[in-house]
Write a protein that holds these residues in place. Structure first.
Motif, PDB file in Angstrom:
ATOM      1  N   ALA A 143       0.826  -1.216  -0.106  1.00  0.00           N
ATOM      2  CA  ALA A 143      -0.049  -0.077   0.050  1.00  0.00           C
ATOM      3  C   ALA A 143       0.805   1.353   0.062  1.00  0.00           C
ATOM      4  N   LEU A 144       1.993   1.262   0.319  1.00  0.00           N
ATOM      5  CA  LEU A 144       2.843   2.536   0.710  1.00  0.00           C
ATOM      6  C   LEU A 144       2.844   3.363  -0.673  1.00  0.00           C
ATOM      7  N   PRO A 145       3.102   2.881  -1.864  1.00  0.00           N
ATOM      8  CA  PRO A 145       3.146   3.849  -2.891  1.00  0.00           C
ATOM      9  C   PRO A 145       1.671   4.523  -3.211  1.00  0.00           C
ATOM     10  N   ARG A 146       0.571   4.032  -2.615  1.00  0.00           N
ATOM     11  CA  ARG A 146      -0.906   4.656  -2.777  1.00  0.00           C
ATOM     12  C   ARG A 146      -1.519   5.037  -1.517  1.00  0.00           C
ATOM     13  N   LEU A 147      -0.478   5.068  -0.504  1.00  0.00           N
ATOM     14  CA  LEU A 147      -0.767   5.628   0.832  1.00  0.00           C
ATOM     15  C   LEU A 147      -0.855   7.355   0.790  1.00  0.00           C
ATOM     16  N   ALA A 148      -1.823   8.133   1.198  1.00  0.00           N
ATOM     17  CA  ALA A 148      -1.756   9.535   1.025  1.00  0.00           C
ATOM     18  C   ALA A 148      -0.610   9.914   2.211  1.00  0.00           C
ATOM     19  N   ASP A 149       0.339  10.892   1.914  1.00  0.00           N
ATOM     20  CA  ASP A 149       0.914  11.814   2.942  1.00  0.00           C
ATOM     21  C   ASP A 149      -0.088  12.225   3.792  1.00  0.00           C
ATOM     22  N   GLY A 150       0.222  12.126   5.088  1.00  0.00           N
ATOM     23  CA  GLY A 150      -0.642  12.423   6.272  1.00  0.00           C
ATOM     24  C   GLY A 150      -1.638  11.845   6.425  1.00  0.00           C
TER      25      GLY A 150
END
Length: 266
Positions: A143-150
């Motif tokens: 999921a890391l590439p698709r998780l929103a910053d914040g």
């Protein structure tokens, strides 16, 4: 990431727009309650389930009837390629929303198999480990590439990690691993403004516990007496804590394992 970027992330978080929340094991019990709470808070909720499509559809219908937005998707967390398969199933169900960053990921799905160390078979141990520990790790990793910053990651742990319960020793090990995952992951993702926390429930009145809990007033009274607040927990008791951690109000809380047991065995 600069301080200005982090402040912009917090502003977006406070605005509460274009937000996707993914909840694993959300077709019933605590997961369904979490999905309902996050939908009420303005998220479009992706309701994950393994095989009970009717139950998942019921959760989605309830959310939509209340004015929220949701969709469901199926993925088997016991599969060896859980991380990639989970998000492929999500993308297939999300349609145009697949390109919207995920703001909240709640790792709730799990199984609790009973047995002391002498009684616990290797096959059951491996299956429980895969679903409760390996799957969340791989789902987060993918999921890391698709998780929103914040964004927010919330892992559901268990009060079994705080007391000695030999008849669920394998389950306790898997949830202890979830606690151990939370702290280094929070440090690792902090530069992106992503918070990572774990929520620790104790016995909750859910369908998963129905066979041994419901209709057993003496047992219910005994468990309630072990809680400082004097009752059995309800799914909403846990969902509301998750809702808080997913909110802008909890933006400065990360790397925490938060007790939501009602004061279990204080």
């Amino acid at each position: 990431m600069s301080d200005t970027d982090l402040r912009n992330i917090e502003a977006l978080d406070a605005h509460e727009s274009d937000r996707i929340a993914v909840v694993t094991g959300a077709s019933r019990g605590i997961g369904a309650a979490i999905a309902g709470r996050l939908a009420a808070d303005g998220y479009t909720v992706a309701v994950h389930y393994r095989q009970d499509s009717a139950a998942a559809a019921g959760v989605v219908e309830k959310i939509i009837a209340a004015g929220g937005a949701a969709f469901s998707f199926a993925a088997d967390l016991a599969a060896p390629d859980t991380g990639t398969a989970f998000w492929a199933a999500y993308d297939a169900a999300a349609g145009s929303l697949r390109d919207v960053p995920v703001r909240v990921l709640v790792n709730n799905a799990g199984i609790a198999l009973h047995g002391t160390i002498e009684e616990f078979g290797a096959e059951d141990f491996i299956r429980q480990q895969q679903i409760n520990t390996t799957a969340p790790f791989l789902i987060i990793q993918a999921a890391l590439p698709r998780l929103a910053d914040g964004g927010r990651i919330v892992n559901i742990s268990s009060g079994a990690t705080r007391v000695a319960l030999p008849d669920i020793i394998g389950y306790t090990m898997t949830k202890g691993a979830i606690d151990a995952l939370t702290l280094p992951l929070a440090q690792h993702l902090g530069s992106r403004g992503i918070t990572v926390n774990a929520v620790v429930p104790a016995t909750i009145d859910t369908d998963m516990n129905a066979s041994w809990l419901r209709g057993n007033p003496d047992l219910i009274a005994d468990i309630a007496a072990q809680n400082a607040l004097g009752r059995i927990g309800e799914p909403d008791d846990v969902a509301d804590v998750v809702g808080l951690l997913a909110s802008h109000d909890a933006r400065w809380v990360t790397g925490q394992v938060i007790d939501a047991t009602g004061g279990y065995r204080l």
